[in-house]
Enzyme design. Structure first.
Site, short mmCIF file in Angstrom:
data_model
loop_
_atom_site.label_atom_id
_atom_site.label_comp_id
_atom_site.label_asym_id
_atom_site.label_seq_id
_atom_site.Cartn_x
_atom_site.Cartn_y
_atom_site.Cartn_z
N SER A 107 -38.52 32.80 6.40
CA SER A 107 -38.41 33.70 7.56
C SER A 107 -37.70 35.00 7.19
CB SER A 107 -37.62 32.99 8.66
OG SER A 107 -37.30 33.90 9.70
N GLN A 129 -42.52 35.42 5.69
CA GLN A 129 -42.86 35.73 7.09
C GLN A 129 -42.19 37.03 7.50
OE1 GLN A 129 -40.33 35.13 9.84
NE2 GLN A 129 -41.68 36.28 11.21
N TYR A 131 -41.27 39.91 10.40
CA TYR A 131 -41.16 40.53 11.72
C TYR A 131 -41.16 42.02 11.49
CZ TYR A 131 -39.97 36.15 14.13
OH TYR A 131 -40.02 34.89 14.68
N THR A 157 -45.93 37.38 12.00
CA THR A 157 -45.76 36.69 13.28
C THR A 157 -45.99 37.68 14.41
OG1 THR A 157 -44.25 35.09 12.31
CG2 THR A 157 -44.16 35.36 14.70
N ARG A 166 -35.36 31.79 26.66
CA ARG A 166 -34.82 30.49 26.23
C ARG A 166 -33.53 30.22 27.00
NH1 ARG A 166 -35.83 31.87 19.85
NH2 ARG A 166 -37.99 32.55 20.14
N LYS A 234 -49.77 34.83 12.29
CA LYS A 234 -49.20 33.62 12.91
C LYS A 234 -48.90 33.87 14.39
CE LYS A 234 -45.28 30.42 12.58
NZ LYS A 234 -44.33 30.78 13.62
N SER A 256 -50.62 28.87 16.80
CA SER A 256 -49.23 28.50 17.05
C SER A 256 -48.77 29.09 18.36
CB SER A 256 -48.35 29.07 15.91
OG SER A 256 -46.97 28.85 16.16
N HIS A 258 -45.38 29.12 18.62
CA HIS A 258 -44.00 29.35 18.18
C HIS A 258 -43.10 28.17 18.60
CE1 HIS A 258 -41.63 32.96 16.64
NE2 HIS A 258 -40.68 32.08 16.82
N ARG A 261 -41.43 28.25 22.09
CA ARG A 261 -40.21 29.05 22.25
C ARG A 261 -40.49 30.43 22.81
NH1 ARG A 261 -36.35 26.68 18.83
NH2 ARG A 261 -35.34 28.56 18.05
N ASP A 289 -49.62 24.92 13.72
CA ASP A 289 -48.35 24.21 13.86
C ASP A 289 -48.08 23.91 15.33
OD1 ASP A 289 -47.06 26.38 15.11
OD2 ASP A 289 -46.10 27.06 13.27
N GLY A 291 -45.62 20.60 17.26
CA GLY A 291 -45.61 19.22 17.70
C GLY A 291 -46.23 18.23 16.74
N ARG A 293 -45.99 15.54 14.31
CA ARG A 293 -44.91 14.60 13.95
C ARG A 293 -45.43 13.35 13.25
NH1 ARG A 293 -43.05 18.72 14.93
NH2 ARG A 293 -41.53 19.32 16.50
C1 LIG Z 1 -35.10 26.99 14.96
C2 LIG Z 1 -36.44 27.66 14.84
C3 LIG Z 1 -36.51 28.93 14.32
C4 LIG Z 1 -37.75 29.56 14.18
N1 LIG Z 1 -37.81 30.79 13.59
C5 LIG Z 1 -39.01 31.36 13.36
C6 LIG Z 1 -39.09 32.57 12.63
O1 LIG Z 1 -38.10 33.13 12.18
N2 LIG Z 1 -40.34 33.11 12.44
C7 LIG Z 1 -41.48 32.51 12.93
O2 LIG Z 1 -42.58 33.04 12.74
N3 LIG Z 1 -41.43 31.35 13.61
C8 LIG Z 1 -40.22 30.76 13.81
N4 LIG Z 1 -40.18 29.54 14.45
C9 LIG Z 1 -41.43 28.85 14.85
C10 LIG Z 1 -41.93 27.95 13.70
O3 LIG Z 1 -42.42 28.73 12.64
C11 LIG Z 1 -43.08 27.03 14.15
O4 LIG Z 1 -44.09 27.81 14.75
C12 LIG Z 1 -42.67 25.91 15.10
O5 LIG Z 1 -41.35 25.45 14.84
C13 LIG Z 1 -43.65 24.76 14.96
O6 LIG Z 1 -43.42 23.79 15.92
P1 LIG Z 1 -42.65 22.39 15.63
O7 LIG Z 1 -41.19 22.74 15.47
O8 LIG Z 1 -42.93 21.63 16.88
O9 LIG Z 1 -43.24 21.74 14.41
C14 LIG Z 1 -38.93 28.90 14.61
C15 LIG Z 1 -38.84 27.61 15.15
C16 LIG Z 1 -37.62 26.98 15.26
C17 LIG Z 1 -37.56 25.58 15.80
#
Ligand SMILES: Cc1cc2nc3c(=O)[nH]c(=O)nc-3n(C[C@H](O)[C@H](O)[C@H](O)COP(=O)(O)O)c2cc1C
Length: 359
Positions: A107, A129, A131, A157, A166, A234, A256, A258, A261, A289, A291, A293
């Site tokens: 990241s 990745q 931003y 992203t 959030r 992404k 995705s 995210h 989030r 990506d 969920g 698991r």
């Molecule tokens: C704590 C956290 C930080 C994240 N930070 C970034 C980030 O910096 N850049 C990004 O593209 N996605 C970020 N994501 C999203 C993840 O890349 C990913 O899309 C997501 O966690 C996938 O879902 P999952 O946690 O259910 O497997 C973040 C996710 C989490 C949980």
């Protein structure tokens, strides 16, 4: 070695170890967290129709992603601040991911610098990745540094023009702990994440101040012009956006939301995957990506046309519980679940996993 029964069992264990503010930041999603829950649930709506007597004694999980060989089709997605979980931060994740034969996408918001992460990856492939910052010289600098440090793809992203709503982070007044830095930036950036500008999440304030919400498809072309690395976009959910990504020269997309989030109420990636695969129509690779698991989730994603998947939070729980060894254990566990799922579904190789497997 962390003894893993299933990946869901890790979250409550990690919760016991982490400050509640930091646990909430990692585990949480946007608003009502409907999309967060849906992203996990959606996988269970697909059923697998296994085939029999196909000779599965010798199995191989090897595949390639954007032309790079990986030992199995599971990558580590970009996640900010691994230092919240373990003192070795992204260095541990990078070493573990390399040891398991797959790719870490580092990241922009890592606690370690992208150069340190590259060094920890050794000869293993890695992605960066991005931003996009309002200050395009910062953006250009990141791209140039990633290329110089041997990153082989740029993951752009696109679902974060602003931080999602959030509520856990707002309620907790999320602040980055004082011992952590934003490894890719001058100290002033880390300080913004510690202090914020008053109420709510300091991270949300940082994002609003620094990231460029005017980003549009023409900027993807600009990035192509300054990046020697292929770009994978992404944060795609709409098939039309996947088509636009292809038209603007992307090598692939990551379906995705995210991790639930960003915008609450959007569908799970799993729900959109087949339509995105159809829209891309072989012009690029489609990853997903959200969920994931279970090995059976990976099998379903591949059957629906994904080239590979990325698994997020369980990696951070493994890192919290046992550093690099914990991350290795998470990846190894998912590999063994996928291997078994393939055997039971009649697939000896990744290319045997086709859409007919999905009911
Ligand atoms: C704590 C956290 C930080 C994240 N930070 C970034 C980030 O910096 N850049 C990004 O593209 N996605 C970020 N994501 C999203 C993840 O890349 C990913 O899309 C997501 O966690 C996938 O879902 P999952 O946690 O259910 O497997 C973040 C996710 C989490 C949980």
């Amino acid at each position: 070695m962390l003894d893993i029964l299933n990946l869901d069992s890790l979250e409550p264990l990690a919760r016991e170890r982490l400050d509640p503010m930091l646990f909430d930041y990692i585990a949480g999603g946007a608003a009502d967290e409907w999309t967060l829950v849906e992203s996990r649930a959606a996988w269970s709506r697909f059923q697998i129709l296994p085939r029999m007597l196909r000779g599965v004694a010798d199995r191989s999980l090897d595949t390639t992603v954007l032309g790079t060989p990986v030992s199995f089709p599971v990558l580590v997605p970009p996640m900010a601040f691994h230092g919240l979980c373990h003192a070795d931060a992204e260095i541990a994740t990078a070493k573990a991911t390399a040891a398991e034969g797959t790719i870490l996408c580092a990241s922009t918001m890592s606690n370690c610098s992208l150069e340190a992460i590259a060094e920890a990856s050794g000869s293993a492939p890695r992605w960066f990745q991005l931003y996009v910052y309002r200050d395009r010289e910062i953006t250009r600098g990141l791209v140039q540094r990633a290329a110089a440090a041997g990153y082989s793809a740029l993951c752009l992203t696109v679902d974060t023009p602003l931080a999602g709503h959030r509520e856990r982070d707002k309620r907790n007044g999320l602040r980055m702990p004082s011992h952590l830095e934003l490894g890719n930036f001058p100290r002033s950036h880390s300080d913004q994440n510690r202090v914020g500008s008053g109420h709510g999440s300091a991270l949300a304030h940082y994002i609003a101040a620094q990231w460029d919400p005017s980003l549009s498809w023409k900027d993807v072309e600009w990035l192509q012009s300054i990046s020697p690395m292929p770009i994978i976009v992404k944060g795609i959910l709409a098939p039309q956006d996947a088509v636009l990504a292809m038209e603007h020269g992307a090598a692939g997309v990551i379906v995705s939301n995210h991790g639930g989030r960003q915008l609450d109420g959007v569908p799970a990636g799993a729900t959109m995957l087949a339509a995105v695969v159809d829209a891309v129509a072989g012009r690029g690779e489609v990853l997903i990506d959200g969920g994931i698991r279970r090995g059976t989730d990976v099998l379903k994603a591949l059957a629906l046309g994904a080239r590979a998947v990325l698994v997020g939070r369980p990696i951070l729980w493994g890192l919290t519980l046992d550093g690099a060894d914990g991350v290795r254990a998470v990846l190894a566990h998912l590999r063994s679940e996928l291997d078994l799922a393939m055997a039971l579904a009649g697939c000896a190789t990744i290319s045997d996993i086709t859409r007919e497997l999905i009911l």
